[in-house]
Motif scaffolding. Structure first.
Motif, mmCIF file in Angstrom:
data_model
loop_
_atom_site.group_PDB
_atom_site.id
_atom_site.type_symbol
_atom_site.label_atom_id
_atom_site.label_comp_id
_atom_site.label_asym_id
_atom_site.label_seq_id
_atom_site.Cartn_x
_atom_site.Cartn_y
_atom_site.Cartn_z
ATOM 1 N N VAL A 9 0.869 -1.174 0.000
ATOM 2 C CA VAL A 9 0.000 0.000 0.000
ATOM 3 C C VAL A 9 0.903 1.220 0.000
ATOM 4 C CG1 VAL A 9 -1.797 1.243 1.245
ATOM 5 C CG2 VAL A 9 -1.752 -1.249 1.293
ATOM 6 N N GLY A 10 0.738 2.081 -1.004
ATOM 7 C CA GLY A 10 1.600 3.253 -1.094
ATOM 8 C C GLY A 10 1.074 4.243 -2.116
ATOM 9 N N ASN A 11 1.975 5.070 -2.632
ATOM 10 C CA ASN A 11 1.622 6.093 -3.605
ATOM 11 C C ASN A 11 2.400 5.890 -4.894
ATOM 12 O OD1 ASN A 11 -0.139 7.564 -1.896
ATOM 13 N ND2 ASN A 11 1.631 8.470 -0.894
ATOM 14 N N VAL A 12 1.745 6.208 -6.025
ATOM 15 C CA VAL A 12 2.412 6.151 -7.319
ATOM 16 C C VAL A 12 3.464 7.262 -7.326
ATOM 17 C CG1 VAL A 12 2.110 6.377 -9.813
ATOM 18 C CG2 VAL A 12 0.358 5.245 -8.440
ATOM 19 N N ALA A 13 4.738 6.898 -7.513
ATOM 20 C CA ALA A 13 5.837 7.864 -7.450
ATOM 21 C C ALA A 13 6.257 8.392 -8.826
ATOM 22 C CB ALA A 13 7.041 7.244 -6.746
ATOM 23 N N THR A 14 6.014 7.630 -9.893
ATOM 24 C CA THR A 14 6.340 8.076 -11.248
ATOM 25 C C THR A 14 5.161 7.791 -12.162
ATOM 26 O OG1 THR A 14 7.319 5.955 -11.890
ATOM 27 C CG2 THR A 14 8.817 7.610 -10.964
ATOM 28 N N GLN A 15 5.020 8.602 -13.194
ATOM 29 C CA GLN A 15 3.946 8.381 -14.161
ATOM 30 C C GLN A 15 4.153 7.023 -14.832
ATOM 31 O OE1 GLN A 15 1.409 10.502 -14.370
ATOM 32 N NE2 GLN A 15 0.380 9.158 -15.810
ATOM 33 N N PRO A 16 3.110 6.206 -14.930
ATOM 34 C CA PRO A 16 3.266 4.901 -15.587
ATOM 35 C C PRO A 16 3.772 5.054 -17.027
ATOM 36 C CG PRO A 16 1.202 4.971 -14.395
ATOM 37 C CD PRO A 16 1.765 6.360 -14.359
ATOM 38 N N VAL A 17 4.721 4.192 -17.386
ATOM 39 C CA VAL A 17 5.277 4.160 -18.746
ATOM 40 C C VAL A 17 4.659 2.972 -19.456
ATOM 41 C CG1 VAL A 17 7.368 3.910 -20.112
ATOM 42 C CG2 VAL A 17 7.428 5.215 -17.977
ATOM 43 N N TYR A 18 3.949 3.237 -20.559
ATOM 44 C CA TYR A 18 3.230 2.207 -21.302
ATOM 45 C C TYR A 18 3.998 1.870 -22.561
ATOM 46 C CZ TYR A 18 -0.516 -0.027 -23.951
ATOM 47 O OH TYR A 18 -1.264 -0.901 -24.676
ATOM 48 N N ARG A 19 4.154 0.580 -22.859
ATOM 49 C CA ARG A 19 4.840 0.124 -24.070
ATOM 50 C C ARG A 19 4.049 -1.006 -24.713
ATOM 51 N NH1 ARG A 19 7.521 4.144 -23.468
ATOM 52 N NH2 ARG A 19 9.701 4.279 -22.882
ATOM 53 N N GLU A 20 3.997 -0.990 -26.044
ATOM 54 C CA GLU A 20 3.450 -2.108 -26.813
ATOM 55 C C GLU A 20 4.625 -2.986 -27.210
ATOM 56 O OE1 GLU A 20 0.681 -3.507 -27.962
ATOM 57 O OE2 GLU A 20 -0.679 -2.093 -27.028
ATOM 58 N N LEU A 21 4.678 -4.204 -26.692
ATOM 59 C CA LEU A 21 5.747 -5.142 -26.998
ATOM 60 C C LEU A 21 5.193 -6.256 -27.877
ATOM 61 C CD1 LEU A 21 7.230 -5.395 -23.401
ATOM 62 C CD2 LEU A 21 7.982 -3.893 -25.255
ATOM 63 N N THR A 22 6.079 -7.066 -28.430
ATOM 64 C CA THR A 22 5.619 -8.196 -29.247
ATOM 65 C C THR A 22 4.839 -9.205 -28.409
ATOM 66 O OG1 THR A 22 7.720 -9.325 -28.909
ATOM 67 C CG2 THR A 22 7.503 -7.977 -30.904
ATOM 68 N N THR A 23 5.106 -9.254 -27.106
ATOM 69 C CA THR A 23 4.390 -10.169 -26.215
ATOM 70 C C THR A 23 3.102 -9.564 -25.675
ATOM 71 O OG1 THR A 23 5.695 -9.397 -24.340
ATOM 72 C CG2 THR A 23 6.498 -11.352 -25.514
ATOM 73 N N GLY A 24 2.824 -8.309 -26.002
ATOM 74 C CA GLY A 24 1.613 -7.639 -25.536
ATOM 75 C C GLY A 24 1.953 -6.371 -24.777
ATOM 76 N N PRO A 25 0.937 -5.674 -24.302
ATOM 77 C CA PRO A 25 1.159 -4.419 -23.577
ATOM 78 C C PRO A 25 1.919 -4.634 -22.267
ATOM 79 C CG PRO A 25 -1.154 -4.671 -24.180
ATOM 80 C CD PRO A 25 -0.479 -5.960 -24.482
ATOM 81 N N SER A 26 2.718 -3.634 -21.904
ATOM 82 C CA SER A 26 3.458 -3.655 -20.655
ATOM 83 C C SER A 26 3.504 -2.236 -20.098
ATOM 84 C CB SER A 26 4.883 -4.170 -20.880
ATOM 85 O OG SER A 26 5.613 -4.149 -19.676
ATOM 86 N N ALA A 27 3.416 -2.117 -18.785
ATOM 87 C CA ALA A 27 3.506 -0.816 -18.130
ATOM 88 C C ALA A 27 4.308 -0.970 -16.851
ATOM 89 C CB ALA A 27 2.121 -0.260 -17.821
ATOM 90 N N ARG A 28 4.993 0.103 -16.478
ATOM 91 C CA ARG A 28 5.744 0.084 -15.222
ATOM 92 C C ARG A 28 5.659 1.454 -14.567
ATOM 93 N NH1 ARG A 28 9.999 1.204 -18.721
ATOM 94 N NH2 ARG A 28 11.325 2.907 -17.993
#
Length: 169
Positions: A9-28
């Motif tokens: 349980v915490g706070n989002v510290a950075t804006q999520p980075v979204y990428r379309e990869l060959t294996t499907g969508p990924s975000a961090r």
């Protein structure tokens, strides 16, 4: 199946980075988790140490997280903990990552409006909610509520009245 499943349980510290990869969508994104404790000497709550985790989301969870989360949002993240250590250029470092299974806003610290994600129609390649993609018109939510009592057909309902006891002769 020896995995370490955690709930952070915490706070989002950075804006999520979204990428379309060959294996499907990924975000961090980075998650800041700060412990708090009651300082009995000052009789006030004090912030303790802050731990930072890199949260990884895949597939539909990545798409929805990128569309829903912003810096500072209070969140609850459940997933697999992965701790990695390495030495590069003489420097040793350790990273704690969470491979997310579920992410949600922390409703103990605010409100959130849920919108059901719709699946893309056949033949489209866009992901719903992903930056720069089109969305389908929302479908109406099903009527889950019980109809008011005056509209219920009592002819099919079992009798709820108390019966008088039969006389024994």
């Amino acid at each position: 199946m020896n995995e370490t499943i955690i709930c952070a349980v915490g706070n989002v510290a950075t804006q999520p980075v979204y990428r379309e990869l060959t294996t499907g969508p990924s975000a961090r994104f980075r998650l800041a988790v700060t412990s708090r404790y009651l300082d009995r000497g000052k009789n006030e709550w004090t912030d303790g140490h802050t731990n930072f985790f890199t949260v990884w989301a895949n597939r539909q969870l990545a798409t929805n997280a990128a569309a829903s989360l912003n810096v500072g949002d209070p969140v609850v993240v459940q997933g697999r903990l992965k701790v990695r250590s390495d030495v590069r250029e003489g420097q040793s470092w350790t990273s704690a990552d969470i491979d997310a299974l579920a992410i949600g806003h922390d409703l103990a610290r605010g409100t959130s409006a849920f919108r059901r994600a719709t699946r893309p129609e056949a033949g489209t390649t866009g992901n719903i909610g992903a930056p720069g993609t089109a969305t389908s018109p929302p479908r109406p939510e099903p009527d889950w509520e019980t109809p008011p009592a005056d509209t219920v057909d009592v002819g099919d309902a079992p009798a709820q009245q108390a019966q008088e006891p039969m006389a024994v002769t």
